[in-house]
Design a protein around this motif. Structure first.
Motif, PDB file in Angstrom:
ATOM      1  N   PHE A 160     -30.224 -18.476  14.942  1.00 30.62           N
ATOM      2  CA  PHE A 160     -31.165 -19.304  15.691  1.00 30.62           C
ATOM      3  C   PHE A 160     -32.582 -18.859  15.376  1.00 30.62           C
ATOM      4  CE2 PHE A 160     -33.679 -19.916  19.638  1.00 30.62           C
ATOM      5  CZ  PHE A 160     -33.726 -21.301  19.594  1.00 30.62           C
ATOM      6  N   ASN A 161     -33.405 -19.810  14.993  1.00 34.16           N
ATOM      7  CA  ASN A 161     -34.805 -19.537  14.678  1.00 34.16           C
ATOM      8  C   ASN A 161     -35.676 -20.243  15.713  1.00 34.16           C
ATOM      9  OD1 ASN A 161     -37.318 -19.139  13.624  1.00 34.16           O
ATOM     10  ND2 ASN A 161     -36.796 -19.785  11.544  1.00 34.16           N
ATOM     11  N   GLN A 162     -36.261 -19.473  16.602  1.00 35.84           N
ATOM     12  CA  GLN A 162     -37.057 -20.032  17.709  1.00 35.84           C
ATOM     13  C   GLN A 162     -38.252 -20.830  17.202  1.00 35.84           C
ATOM     14  OE1 GLN A 162     -36.286 -19.605  21.038  1.00 35.84           O
ATOM     15  NE2 GLN A 162     -38.010 -20.807  21.703  1.00 35.84           N
ATOM     16  N   TYR A 167     -38.914 -29.736  17.543  1.00 39.22           N
ATOM     17  CA  TYR A 167     -38.871 -30.531  18.768  1.00 39.22           C
ATOM     18  C   TYR A 167     -40.198 -30.560  19.517  1.00 39.22           C
ATOM     19  CZ  TYR A 167     -33.892 -30.736  17.963  1.00 39.22           C
ATOM     20  OH  TYR A 167     -32.671 -30.979  17.416  1.00 39.22           O
ATOM     21  N   ASP A 168     -41.284 -30.239  18.832  1.00 36.10           N
ATOM     22  CA  ASP A 168     -42.606 -30.232  19.447  1.00 36.10           C
ATOM     23  C   ASP A 168     -43.058 -31.646  19.822  1.00 36.10           C
ATOM     24  OD1 ASP A 168     -44.838 -28.870  20.388  1.00 36.10           O
ATOM     25  OD2 ASP A 168     -45.987 -29.390  18.597  1.00 36.10           O
ATOM     26  N   PHE A 169     -42.548 -32.648  19.090  1.00 35.12           N
ATOM     27  CA  PHE A 169     -42.940 -34.027  19.360  1.00 35.12           C
ATOM     28  C   PHE A 169     -42.505 -34.488  20.747  1.00 35.12           C
ATOM     29  CE2 PHE A 169     -38.658 -34.351  17.850  1.00 35.12           C
ATOM     30  CZ  PHE A 169     -38.122 -35.429  18.547  1.00 35.12           C
ATOM     31  N   LYS A 200     -44.710 -19.964  26.192  1.00 29.46           N
ATOM     32  CA  LYS A 200     -44.980 -20.042  24.754  1.00 29.46           C
ATOM     33  C   LYS A 200     -46.058 -19.046  24.344  1.00 29.46           C
ATOM     34  CE  LYS A 200     -43.683 -24.746  23.565  1.00 29.46           C
ATOM     35  NZ  LYS A 200     -44.153 -26.061  23.134  1.00 29.46           N
ATOM     36  N   ARG A 201     -47.103 -18.947  25.167  1.00 30.61           N
ATOM     37  CA  ARG A 201     -48.195 -18.023  24.863  1.00 30.61           C
ATOM     38  C   ARG A 201     -47.688 -16.585  24.860  1.00 30.61           C
ATOM     39  NH1 ARG A 201     -51.490 -15.030  27.611  1.00 30.61           N
ATOM     40  NH2 ARG A 201     -50.674 -15.724  29.601  1.00 30.61           N
ATOM     41  N   LYS A 202     -46.835 -16.244  25.835  1.00 30.76           N
ATOM     42  CA  LYS A 202     -46.273 -14.894  25.888  1.00 30.76           C
ATOM     43  C   LYS A 202     -45.395 -14.625  24.672  1.00 30.76           C
ATOM     44  CE  LYS A 202     -46.301 -14.120  30.852  1.00 30.76           C
ATOM     45  NZ  LYS A 202     -45.492 -13.918  32.058  1.00 30.76           N
ATOM     46  N   GLN A 203     -44.623 -15.638  24.270  1.00 34.44           N
ATOM     47  CA  GLN A 203     -43.774 -15.472  23.086  1.00 34.44           C
ATOM     48  C   GLN A 203     -44.614 -15.249  21.835  1.00 34.44           C
ATOM     49  OE1 GLN A 203     -41.324 -18.966  22.937  1.00 34.44           O
ATOM     50  NE2 GLN A 203     -39.692 -18.060  24.189  1.00 34.44           N
TER      51      GLN A 203
END
Length: 169
Positions: free
Chosen positions: A36-38, A45-47, A95-98
């Motif tokens: 799995f590649n985050q 799936y950003d759209f 997302k920012r933390k990641q």
């Protein structure tokens, strides 16, 4: 034929020839599905985030144009449902933390390649770095306002704990 017990009812369908059970695979835990590649997942799936925002904007426009109060109430409840399920703020924070964690890992990996022994941050240190980043992101003025509100809230809590007889002093 095998002798059956008279205590138990005989089943209608007996298994005469054993059939091999179909093996089912769960792609989350199966090696055949790959790693799995985050980052790739988020890019792919950003759209969907844009799509949800457009849908919410369209709903807001329909609510403004709608004359009938019943349908307007339905549309407003649908919009509230969409907004509450999306939880955009928390998703953006996550997302920012990641991203910060990935950057730290990359820097650490580069240092390990240079020959340094690996260093892993404690959970408390990670929290401190997140707080520092949040402080930098919000800016000094906004952060001061937030801290002032927190001080006031804590002061009122402390004031409630003081016995009533000593409050007026």
């Amino acid at each position: 034929p095998m002798e059956m017990s008279s205590k138990r009812a005989v089943g209608r369908f007996r298994e005469v020839v054993p059939i091999a059970a179909e093996k089912r695979r769960d792609p989350r835990f199966d090696k055949m599905s790959g790693q799995f590649n985050q980052e790739l997942f988020e890019k792919s799936y950003d759209f969907l985030d844009d799509y949800k925002q457009n849908e919410q904007a369209m709903l807001r426009d329909r609510i403004k144009k709608e004359k009938d109060p019943d349908t307007r109430a339905e549309l407003e409840s649908a919009l509230i449902r969409m907004v509450s399920t999306s939880r955009e703020y928390s998703a953006k924070e996550a997302k920012r933390k990641q991203l910060l964690a990935r950057e730290r890992k990359k820097v650490e990996a580069e240092l390990v390649e240079q020959g340094k022994t690996p260093f892993y941050l404690k959970r408390s240190e990670k929290r401190k770095l997140d707080l520092v980043d949040r402080y930098n992101k919000l800016g000094k003025k906004n952060m001061d306002k937030i801290l002032e509100k927190r001080r006031k809230r804590n002061a009122t809590k402390d004031h409630r704990r003081v016995p009533f007889s000593r409050r007026s002093e």
